[in-house]
Scaffold this motif. Structure first.
Motif, short mmCIF file in Angstrom:
data_model
loop_
_atom_site.label_atom_id
_atom_site.label_comp_id
_atom_site.label_asym_id
_atom_site.label_seq_id
_atom_site.Cartn_x
_atom_site.Cartn_y
_atom_site.Cartn_z
N LYS A 63 -62.71 17.50 28.55
CA LYS A 63 -62.59 17.16 27.13
C LYS A 63 -62.12 18.37 26.34
CE LYS A 63 -62.91 14.46 23.58
NZ LYS A 63 -61.97 13.32 23.43
N ALA A 66 -58.36 18.94 26.87
CA ALA A 66 -57.54 18.01 26.09
C ALA A 66 -57.41 18.47 24.65
CB ALA A 66 -58.13 16.60 26.15
N ASN A 76 -48.89 21.09 29.23
CA ASN A 76 -49.13 19.70 29.61
C ASN A 76 -47.79 19.06 29.99
OD1 ASN A 76 -51.06 17.53 29.87
ND2 ASN A 76 -50.09 16.57 28.11
N GLU A 89 -49.92 12.57 25.97
CA GLU A 89 -51.17 12.16 26.60
C GLU A 89 -51.61 13.22 27.61
OE1 GLU A 89 -48.34 10.44 26.92
OE2 GLU A 89 -48.55 8.74 25.55
N VAL A 90 -52.91 13.47 27.64
CA VAL A 90 -53.46 14.47 28.57
C VAL A 90 -54.16 13.73 29.70
CG1 VAL A 90 -54.92 16.50 28.85
CG2 VAL A 90 -53.77 16.08 26.65
N ASN A 109 -55.57 9.77 29.73
CA ASN A 109 -55.77 9.80 28.28
C ASN A 109 -57.13 10.38 27.88
OD1 ASN A 109 -54.06 6.92 28.73
ND2 ASN A 109 -53.25 8.34 27.19
N GLU A 111 -57.78 12.73 25.95
CA GLU A 111 -57.88 13.01 24.51
C GLU A 111 -58.46 11.84 23.73
OE1 GLU A 111 -53.97 10.89 24.93
OE2 GLU A 111 -55.15 12.33 26.10
#
Length: 229
Positions: A63, A66, A76, A89-90, A109, A111
């Motif tokens: 987390k 992100a 990324n 998107e991470v 996703n 994030e």
């Protein structure tokens, strides 16, 4: 010298050997290291446990990664024939050690997910990895990877990039160590964790890599947004 056994590079082990060799052959890998005060991170994990939710350090760090990625988009990215494609998107790959194998399926996703949601998804990936039930999309969909040696005595290491990704983050053990407090003079004992970062130096220079690792270290030391609300 007597030969006692033979390790054949075939099957899953052969695929891993091929991927590791490909990664080193196609990229210019450079690694960076730092220590962090993991006190707040451990407190965040403890708060989740007190709330009845099982959360691992990988979930908290995924987390945090992100969040930091929003400021460092070049980390990324995934290399293609046309160049390095940067993603909004991470998708965080979490390395999972299996008997004779290593996989890093993606938590998609990150994030958009809460820490507790990340923990549920990661545990599902671990369970299905052990049963050989991961999909190709999960095994190849990560945009950045986390690999954890925190259960060993390793503090820092040089993780090999999961090509075609541009960055991989290594987690070392957490152990009590002397630490200079915020006033710059007082020596205290803190729970300290080693962080490692490997990047592709063809696309990411040393300065930005140092800034990224510093930003991640700061985010983890503050643990903002990582505890239950």
């Amino acid at each position: 010298m007597a030969v006692t056994d033979l390790v054949k590079l075939n099957g899953m082990r052969g695929i891993i050997a091929q991927k590791m060799s490909e990664s080193l052959a196609k990229t210019a890998q450079l690694s960076f290291f730092c220590d962090i005060d993991a006190t707040a991170l451990m407190e965040a994990r403890g708060a989740w446990k007190a709330a009845g939710v099982k959360v691992g350090f990988e979930d908290l760090i995924a987390k945090a990664v992100a969040g930091v990625m929003a400021r460092f988009p070049t980390f990324n990215g995934v290399e293609t024939a046309a160049g390095v494609e940067l993603h909004d998107e991470v998708h965080v790959g979490c390395a999972i050690a299996l008997p004779g194998a290593l996989v890093a399926p993606a938590i998609a996703n990150v994030e958009l997910l809460s820490v507790s949601e990340i923990a549920v998804v990661r545990q599902d990936l671990v369970d299905r990895a052990k049963r050989g039930k991961l999909t190709i999309a999960e095994l190849t969909g990560a945009t950045v990877t986390i690999t954890n040696l925190g259960l060993t005595r390793v503090e820092h290491f040089t993780p090999i990039l999961t090509y075609p990704q541009q960055a991989i983050i290594g987690l070392g053990r957490i152990a009590p160590k002397p630490w200079v407090d915020g006033d710059g003079r007082t020596l205290v004992v803190r729970s300290v964790m080693g962080l490692s970062l490997t990047v592709d130096h063809r696309t990411i220079d040393g300065g930005p890599a140092g800034d990224f690792l510093g930003a991640l270290a700061q985010a983890l030391e503050r643990a903002d947004g990582l505890s239950p609300e």
